[in-house]
Write an enzyme that holds these catalytic residues in place. Structure first.
Site, PDB file in Angstrom:
ATOM      1  N   GLY A  13      -3.308  -1.180  -3.636  1.00 56.99           N
ATOM      2  CA  GLY A  13      -2.456  -0.882  -2.836  1.00 56.99           C
ATOM      3  C   GLY A  13      -2.352  -0.665  -1.683  1.00 56.99           C
ATOM      4  O   GLY A  13      -1.698  -0.422  -0.458  1.00 56.99           O
ATOM      5  N   ALA A  14      -3.431  -1.328  -0.673  1.00 58.93           N
ATOM      6  CA  ALA A  14      -3.754  -1.092   0.770  1.00 58.93           C
ATOM      7  C   ALA A  14      -2.976  -2.135   1.153  1.00 58.93           C
ATOM      8  O   ALA A  14      -2.566  -1.724   2.721  1.00 58.93           O
ATOM      9  CB  ALA A  14      -5.158  -1.514   0.584  1.00 58.93           C
ATOM     10  N   THR A  15      -2.389  -2.719   1.108  1.00 60.95           N
ATOM     11  CA  THR A  15      -0.929  -3.581   2.243  1.00 60.95           C
ATOM     12  C   THR A  15       0.558  -2.511   1.321  1.00 60.95           C
ATOM     13  O   THR A  15       1.609  -3.172   2.217  1.00 60.95           O
ATOM     14  CB  THR A  15      -1.187  -4.961   1.484  1.00 60.95           C
ATOM     15  N   GLY A  16       0.558  -2.417   0.815  1.00 63.10           N
ATOM     16  CA  GLY A  16       1.545  -1.545   0.791  1.00 63.10           C
ATOM     17  C   GLY A  16       2.102  -0.661   1.365  1.00 63.10           C
ATOM     18  O   GLY A  16       1.785   0.318   2.473  1.00 63.10           O
ATOM     19  N   LEU A  18       3.586   2.963   1.372  1.00 64.35           N
ATOM     20  CA  LEU A  18       2.022   3.957   1.551  1.00 64.35           C
ATOM     21  C   LEU A  18       1.099   4.079   2.116  1.00 64.35           C
ATOM     22  O   LEU A  18       1.118   5.369   3.082  1.00 64.35           O
ATOM     23  CB  LEU A  18       2.340   5.268   0.062  1.00 64.35           C
ATOM     24  N   ALA A  19       0.233   2.889   1.775  1.00 64.12           N
ATOM     25  CA  ALA A  19      -0.580   2.753   2.526  1.00 64.12           C
ATOM     26  C   ALA A  19      -0.771   2.592   4.212  1.00 64.12           C
ATOM     27  O   ALA A  19      -1.672   2.960   5.196  1.00 64.12           O
ATOM     28  CB  ALA A  19      -1.970   1.743   2.431  1.00 64.12           C
ATOM     29  N   LYS A 182       0.886  20.700   3.349  1.00 64.71           N
ATOM     30  CA  LYS A 182       2.067  20.465   4.319  1.00 64.71           C
ATOM     31  C   LYS A 182       1.249  22.218   4.849  1.00 64.71           C
ATOM     32  O   LYS A 182       1.176  23.310   4.102  1.00 64.71           O
ATOM     33  CB  LYS A 182       3.193  20.733   4.283  1.00 64.71           C
ATOM     34  N   HIS A 240       7.754  17.451  -6.890  1.00 60.16           N
ATOM     35  CA  HIS A 240       7.181  18.313  -5.326  1.00 60.16           C
ATOM     36  C   HIS A 240       7.841  19.172  -5.168  1.00 60.16           C
ATOM     37  O   HIS A 240       7.264  20.735  -5.545  1.00 60.16           O
ATOM     38  CB  HIS A 240       8.354  17.158  -4.293  1.00 60.16           C
TER      39      HIS A 240
END
Length: 490
Positions: A13-16, A18-19, A182, A240
């Site tokens: 998913g390197a072009t999505g 999130l990336a 965080k 979360h």
């Protein structure tokens, strides 16, 4: 600190999105800070753009870092990082291009580097890609980062874990929740367990209730198809907010090593009472059903507020109130611990009417960079014993050099490279959360409409928390001094 062993990092998913927003900028920041291995290569892979060349992927990464990163993609640091990038098309039916790219990356490093696979892809694709990694032998000497959501209910979470476990044992699986990376969330551990000031009162005898509040001002941002199958509860609460609850409510671990820390969080999840639908308010903002890719009669909630109970010795009888949603009045990430009032009140009784806004509280803002404030009452100068709210505040931005800080994804990717699972979710923990959620999922309460830019459906959301009130400090330099989102109308 110890640097990771040499690695080949593969981004599915390197072009999505999130990336582009987090992973590529985060990896460059780690490289520039000298925190990546001495030898590393990053292989991008994408089903949506399978014919991308190495040079095109490098240009894509440069644009992502320039737009979303904290460091300019220039100079020797960028040149070194850029040279580490290559691309291999991902197709479970034809893994040849990916195999070739990984082998080339490994050959350039020499020796036997570890592999880290980051599945920044839809959960529906996990099974085929996990199977491909096992069938091709790529899973050997490797670890895998799994993105949320970790299932949609207990059965799907169990099936997902079973699928991953056919190839990777639990010690090599990293279920990522960027909230837990965080600095300000991790600081809760230091705040509680390194300070004799607070740990003695961190229990039901002194704390009346706890709020974990993550309102969002954003709407769908073009993610209607994803959100329709998810909703606020699955998107935010399970993944979360309950994870943050685990850190707030956990017992002291024997050490901060991964297994003791994860064990104590899992004990909190084991102690969760089943979520009662009557303790939940679901809302949907007006106009949601007109969004692209949203059904005209959609039952999906864009707002959720609920009461949880942790049924153990420390927290019995203390309600935990969680709230999150889209298109709300503010973007915040805040934990509020309300302290019980003293048994003897010798001061003016009209303060009782104001104590929910002005009484004793410990407030933890875990939005980057975050702050911690203790709220109390003090005497106003003058001849009369007149009380007024006061606070003591610690702010990360004023206390430390922020250049040394890591964002959530950066910290967690580094931990995965080091093999440290302390801040990642265990299989039994996530399954237990889904088990406690089953009554709500099987019998969800009705939706309440709310106007965008408000605090959700009123009066239902305010009735949920009675006799307390929602408390959310306003944004600004005097953030702790001005309540917002806490009045009956938010």
């Amino acid at each position: 600190m110890t640097r990771p062993d040499n690695h080949v990092i593969v981004l599915f998913g390197a072009t999505g999105d999130l990336a582009k927003r987090k992973l590529l900028p985060g990896l460059f920041h780690l490289a520039r800070a000298g925190l990546l291995p001495d030898g590393y290569r990053i292989v991008g892979s994408s089903r949506s753009r399978p014919s991308l060349s190495d040079d095109a992927f490098r240009k894509h990464a440069q644009d992502a870092v320039a737009t979303f990163g904290r460091c300019e993609p220039s100079g020797p640091a960028w040149q070194t990082f850029e040279e580490s990038l290559s691309f291999g098309a991902a197709d479970a039916q034809d893994p040849g291009p990916l195999l070739a790219a990984v082998r080339s990356a490994e050959d350039s490093l020499g020796g036997r580097p570890r592999r880290l696979f980051h599945l920044a892809i839809p959960p529906s694709a996990f099974a085929s890609f996990i199977g491909m990694l096992g069938d091709t032998g790529l899973a050997e000497n490797s670890k895998v980062i799994v993105e949320k959501p970790f299932g949609t209910d207990l059965a799907s979470a169990q099936a997902l874990n079973e699928t991953i476990h056919t190839v990777f044992d639990e010690s090599r699986i990293f279920r990522i929740d960027h909230f837990l990376g965080k600095e300000s969330v991790d600081n809760i551990l230091a705040l509680r367990f390194a300070n004799g000031l607070l740990e003695p009162i961190w229990n039901r005898d002194h704390i009346s209730h706890v709020q974990i509040d993550v309102p969002e001002t954003l709407g769908l941002e073009g993610r209607g198809h994803f959100y329709e199958g998810t909703g606020a509860f699955r998107d935010m609460i399970v993944t979360h907010l309950i994870q943050v609850l685990g850190i707030v409510a956990m017992e002291p671990p024997v050490s901060l090593a991964a297994q003791p820390l994860r064990d104590e969080k899992t004990k909190v999840f084991e102690a969760l009472r089943p979520i009662e639908p009557g303790h939940v308010v679901r809302g949907q903002y007006e106009g949601y059903r007109g969004e692209p890719d949203v059904a005209p009669d959609s039952p999906t909630e864009t707002f959720i507020a609920l009461r949880l109970e942790v049924d153990n010795w420390r927290w019995a009888g203390v309600p935990f109130y969680l709230r999150s949603g889209k298109n709300l009045a503010q973007q915040r990430e805040v934990i509020t611990l309300g302290l019980r009032e003293p048994p003897l009140r010798m001061f003016r009784t009209d303060l009782r009417r104001q104590e929910e806004d002005q009484g004793n509280k410990l407030v933890i803002d875990f939005g980057d960079p975050g702050w911690i404030a203790a709220r109390f009452l003090a005497k106003e100068p003058g001849p009369a014993m007149q009380l007024t709210p006061a606070s003591m505040t610690f702010r990360y931005a004023r206390s430390f050099c922020q250049d040394n800080g890591l964002e959530g994804y950066e910290r967690l990717i580094l931990d995965a490279l080091l093999g440290d699972q302390a801040l990642f979710t265990a299989a039994d923990g996530i399954e237990r959360i889904w088990q406690a959620s089953t009554p709500l999922l099987e019998n969800p309460p009705p939706l309440h409409p709310y106007a965008p830019g408000t605090w959700g459906p009123d009066p239902a959301v305010n009735e949920l928390i009675e006799p307390h009130q929602w408390y959310l400090p306003a944004v600004g330099e005097d953030a702790i001094d001005r309540p917002a989102g806490g009045s009956p109308h938010g």
